[in-house]
Design a protein around this motif. Structure first.
Motif, PDB file in Angstrom:
ATOM      1  N   PHE A  53      12.090   1.612 -54.797  1.00  0.00           N
ATOM      2  CA  PHE A  53      11.716   2.329 -56.018  1.00  0.00           C
ATOM      3  C   PHE A  53      11.272   1.424 -57.168  1.00  0.00           C
ATOM      4  CE2 PHE A  53      12.952   4.146 -60.155  1.00  0.00           C
ATOM      5  CZ  PHE A  53      12.042   5.199 -60.199  1.00  0.00           C
ATOM      6  N   PRO A  54      12.019   0.372 -57.525  1.00  0.00           N
ATOM      7  CA  PRO A  54      11.587  -0.405 -58.698  1.00  0.00           C
ATOM      8  C   PRO A  54      10.217  -1.046 -58.537  1.00  0.00           C
ATOM      9  CG  PRO A  54      13.525  -1.397 -57.659  1.00  0.00           C
ATOM     10  CD  PRO A  54      13.308  -0.082 -57.005  1.00  0.00           C
ATOM     11  N   LYS A  55       9.898  -1.556 -57.345  1.00  0.00           N
ATOM     12  CA  LYS A  55       8.567  -2.152 -57.146  1.00  0.00           C
ATOM     13  C   LYS A  55       7.479  -1.088 -57.193  1.00  0.00           C
ATOM     14  CE  LYS A  55       9.420  -6.504 -54.749  1.00  0.00           C
ATOM     15  NZ  LYS A  55       9.107  -7.333 -53.564  1.00  0.00           N
ATOM     16  N   TYR A  56       7.796   0.095 -56.703  1.00  0.00           N
ATOM     17  CA  TYR A  56       6.830   1.197 -56.663  1.00  0.00           C
ATOM     18  C   TYR A  56       6.564   1.768 -58.048  1.00  0.00           C
ATOM     19  CZ  TYR A  56       5.202   5.996 -55.673  1.00  0.00           C
ATOM     20  OH  TYR A  56       4.505   7.185 -55.656  1.00  0.00           O
ATOM     21  N   ALA A  57       7.625   1.969 -58.840  1.00  0.00           N
ATOM     22  CA  ALA A  57       7.491   2.751 -60.081  1.00  0.00           C
ATOM     23  C   ALA A  57       7.676   1.946 -61.358  1.00  0.00           C
ATOM     24  CB  ALA A  57       8.503   3.902 -60.064  1.00  0.00           C
ATOM     25  N   LEU A  58       8.397   0.822 -61.316  1.00  0.00           N
ATOM     26  CA  LEU A  58       8.806   0.151 -62.553  1.00  0.00           C
ATOM     27  C   LEU A  58       8.147  -1.201 -62.781  1.00  0.00           C
ATOM     28  CD1 LEU A  58      12.658   0.832 -62.356  1.00  0.00           C
ATOM     29  CD2 LEU A  58      10.893   2.257 -63.419  1.00  0.00           C
ATOM     30  N   GLN A  59       7.856  -1.925 -61.703  1.00  0.00           N
ATOM     31  CA  GLN A  59       7.322  -3.295 -61.788  1.00  0.00           C
ATOM     32  C   GLN A  59       8.146  -4.149 -62.762  1.00  0.00           C
ATOM     33  OE1 GLN A  59       4.759  -0.594 -62.612  1.00  0.00           O
ATOM     34  NE2 GLN A  59       5.074  -0.257 -60.429  1.00  0.00           N
ATOM     35  N   PRO A  60       9.448  -4.323 -62.479  1.00  0.00           N
ATOM     36  CA  PRO A  60      10.316  -5.025 -63.433  1.00  0.00           C
ATOM     37  C   PRO A  60       9.966  -6.509 -63.558  1.00  0.00           C
ATOM     38  CG  PRO A  60      11.586  -3.801 -61.787  1.00  0.00           C
ATOM     39  CD  PRO A  60      10.183  -3.871 -61.306  1.00  0.00           C
ATOM     40  N   VAL A  61      10.231  -7.047 -64.742  1.00  0.00           N
ATOM     41  CA  VAL A  61      10.088  -8.482 -65.013  1.00  0.00           C
ATOM     42  C   VAL A  61      11.386  -8.950 -65.669  1.00  0.00           C
ATOM     43  CG1 VAL A  61       7.573  -8.408 -65.234  1.00  0.00           C
ATOM     44  CG2 VAL A  61       9.005  -7.988 -67.253  1.00  0.00           C
ATOM     45  N   PRO A  62      11.658 -10.268 -65.640  1.00  0.00           N
ATOM     46  CA  PRO A  62      12.928 -10.755 -66.199  1.00  0.00           C
ATOM     47  C   PRO A  62      13.150 -10.392 -67.659  1.00  0.00           C
ATOM     48  CG  PRO A  62      11.916 -12.447 -64.835  1.00  0.00           C
ATOM     49  CD  PRO A  62      10.908 -11.338 -64.944  1.00  0.00           C
TER      50      PRO A  62
ATOM     51  N   PHE B  42      18.967  -2.888 -59.844  1.00  0.00           N
ATOM     52  CA  PHE B  42      17.556  -3.176 -60.120  1.00  0.00           C
ATOM     53  C   PHE B  42      17.375  -4.286 -61.147  1.00  0.00           C
ATOM     54  CE2 PHE B  42      16.510   1.524 -58.923  1.00  0.00           C
ATOM     55  CZ  PHE B  42      16.846   1.271 -57.598  1.00  0.00           C
ATOM     56  N   PRO B  43      18.060  -4.218 -62.309  1.00  0.00           N
ATOM     57  CA  PRO B  43      17.865  -5.323 -63.254  1.00  0.00           C
ATOM     58  C   PRO B  43      18.271  -6.676 -62.695  1.00  0.00           C
ATOM     59  CG  PRO B  43      19.573  -3.782 -64.018  1.00  0.00           C
ATOM     60  CD  PRO B  43      18.881  -3.137 -62.877  1.00  0.00           C
ATOM     61  N   PHE B  44      19.402  -6.742 -61.965  1.00  0.00           N
ATOM     62  CA  PHE B  44      19.880  -8.037 -61.488  1.00  0.00           C
ATOM     63  C   PHE B  44      19.008  -8.568 -60.348  1.00  0.00           C
ATOM     64  CE2 PHE B  44      24.555  -7.391 -62.990  1.00  0.00           C
ATOM     65  CZ  PHE B  44      24.092  -7.329 -64.297  1.00  0.00           C
TER      66      PHE B  44
END
Length: 537
Positions: free
Chosen positions: A222-231, A253-255
């Motif tokens: 999910f995070p790669k699909y919808a959020l594209q998180p960065v540090p 997801f954040p960690f």
């Protein structure tokens, strides 16, 4: 293998488990795996120990702080509390940094986490402890009363801690002078890491189990699909960490991406908005009921840092999506997940979103709509939602329920959906929320979506009532913005308004006003309680 083999002994056999699909290289994981190493320890090994991991309104913890506290608690578990690998360990706490440290410590020591919601009471805790044969418990001292009242032959050790970090409880005393390094227990990828109890919207909860690899796999989905998180991202939200929606969105997801989380013990809409404004939060997870209130208050805060808004727990009414978009210019990402699947498996991102649709199967999952015999249905035909992919249902000690949930290798979530010509999935109803009245199939969510467009209605939930003539009647439980308007005459006004704005056969023939709708701690409406009211129970 664990010395205490309870969880693995009660897993469903392989033939009763769903088919798993790990085709993407991102989903290939080593056989020897403790998920804590990827989520926490690697940040220290790779020189990111001084990066912020957890913030609250009062505290800030770096990854190094979290790592050291988790290691000390793991020592307490093994050295002082006699934990052996495979023991189930309960956490009873609101969302705070100590909860997270304990969660990691249990997995480091080879235990299995059973995280719970703070509002659970003695009877509910007792059912969990007896069902999972829980031997150890960590409890915030502010929540000790209900746990102390539990009588169970399985619970051997119950340790209090101070979630405020302003005092000293038993855990803090035991942690004092413990080493800040710990040799993690050598778990396997398919060692059980956590047991999640279903949230109880439909009665008695069931035990769902998830492996160490499952915890990492959902971080690739999910995070790669919808959020594209960065540090640089800061996550926050309202779901409890005892709920897998909250665990994923506020810890895993954040960690996994080296970002940070902002934890709020009692996350009112005002506190969520204050956190976004004051701490520059960029990603928020909460339920539709909260998004509805946030939309009315957003203008009073600077939320310019916010870039991703996620809703799950219940389907997101189109009116709530529209209100939030109008107020902020941000699109809420809707999603459907399940405790059985660990997290979200159908959702959207900003590039492929269709307003009103739940979305498409995310990376790592596939879905279809089937009839009662398992045959796939055509476009726009409502039917049962079937899903399979990188995670799946593994009920402990419930062969009967496992056979209901998993059929022909697919997970049947209990939801009625339809799939349109473009492959988008649209929520129709929970399987038990379809109302058949005088031959018409009426989805409760359809009636609710219309009612929520009325300016005087704050919340509503629709259920079916047995009726001798029609089979079932549509009954709407309504919470008004101005509760003084609740009367029979106003109910008639609402019914007439509904018939002017939607197909008349769908209108609620019964309207009942409530001060509040019954909800789980995760924000889901407990429709089974409304049905019990309807039956006079």
């Amino acid at each position: 293998m664990y010395l205490d083999n309870f969880a693995h002994k009660h897993l469903p056999s392989q033939k009763l488990q769903p088919e798993y699909i790990y085709s993407d290289p991102d989903f290939q994981l080593p056989e020897d795996l403790n998920c804590v190493e990827r989520l926490l320890d690697n940040h220290i090994k790779e020189g990111r120990g001084q990066h912020i991991a957890i913030r609250t309104f009062e505290k800030t913890w770096t990854y190094q702080d979290l790592y050291e506290k988790a290691n000390q608690i793991a020592h307490v578990l093994v050295d002082d509390l006699g934990l052996v690998s495979g023991n189930r360990v309960l956490i009873r706490s609101a969302n705070n940094p100590m909860f997270v440290a304990i969660w990691f410590a249990i997995l480091k020591a080879g235990g299995i986490v059973v995280a719970t919601m703070p509002l659970l009471r003695e009877k509910e805790l007792e059912v969990m402890i007896d069902s999972a044969e829980i031997s150890h418990a960590f409890c915030d001292y502010r929540l000790e009363e209900a746990l102390a009242a539990v009588k169970s032959p399985f619970l051997k050790q119950s340790i209090t801690f101070d979630g405020t970090e302003n005092g000293t409880s038993k855990l803090e005393t035991l942690m004092h002078n413990k080493p800040k390094e710990f040799q993690n227990f050598p778990t396997k990828a398919d060692s059980v890491a956590l047991i999640g109890f279903t949230s109880g919207t439909t009665g008695n909860p069931k035990m769902t189990s998830h492996y160490h690899k499952d915890i990492l796999l959902i971080c690739e989905a999910f995070p790669k699909y919808a959020l594209q998180p960065v540090p640089e991202d800061i996550f926050t939200g309202s779901p409890p960490l005892g709920f897998t929606f909250g665990l994923g969105g506020l810890v895993l997801f954040p960690f996994y991406f080296g970002a940070s989380t902002f934890l709020i013990e009692k996350p009112s809409p005002e506190l969520l908005l204050q956190a976004i404004q004051d701490r520059k939060v960029s990603i928020v997870f909460t339920a539709p009921t909260a998004w509805r209130i946030l939309a009315t208050k957003a203008a009073d805060y600077d939320i310019s840092s916010l870039r991703k808004c996620v809703s799950a727990g219940e389907t997101l009414p189109e009116k709530v999506w529209e209100d939030w978009y109008e107020a902020t210019g941000l699109k809420i990402i809707d999603g459907i997940g399940a405790t059985e699947m660990l997290h979200i498996f159908i959702s959207s991102n900003e590039d492929n979103m269709k307003k009103g649709a739940t979305g498409l199967p995310i990376r790592g999952y596939e879905a279809r709509i089937v009839d009662r015999k398992g045959n796939e249905l055509g476009p726009n035909e409502p039917g049962r939602l079937a899903v399979r992919g990188i995670t799946g249902c593994k009920y402990l000690n419930r062969t009967d329920k496992q056979k209901e949930y998993v059929q022909d290798g697919w997970n049947l979530t209990g939801d009625i959906f339809r799939k349109d010509e473009d492959g988008y999935y649209w929520f129709v109803a929970r399987g038990d929320d379809m109302i058949i009245s005088s031959g018409y199939n009426i989805a409760a969510i359809e009636v609710e979506s219309v009612l929520l467009k009325h300016d005087d209605i704050s919340e509503c939930a629709v259920v079916g009532l047995p009726d001798e003539n029609r089979g079932m009647l549509v009954c709407a439980y309504i919470v008004l913005s101005d509760k003084s308007k609740a009367c029979e005459e106003f109910a008639k006004t609402l019914q007439d308004w509904f018939k002017e704005n939607a197909a008349p056969y769908k209108y609620p023939r019964e309207v009942r006003f409530l001060d509040n709708l019954p909800k789980t701690e995760t924000g889901k409406i407990q429709r089974y309680k409304l049905k019990a009211i309807s039956k006079g129970n």
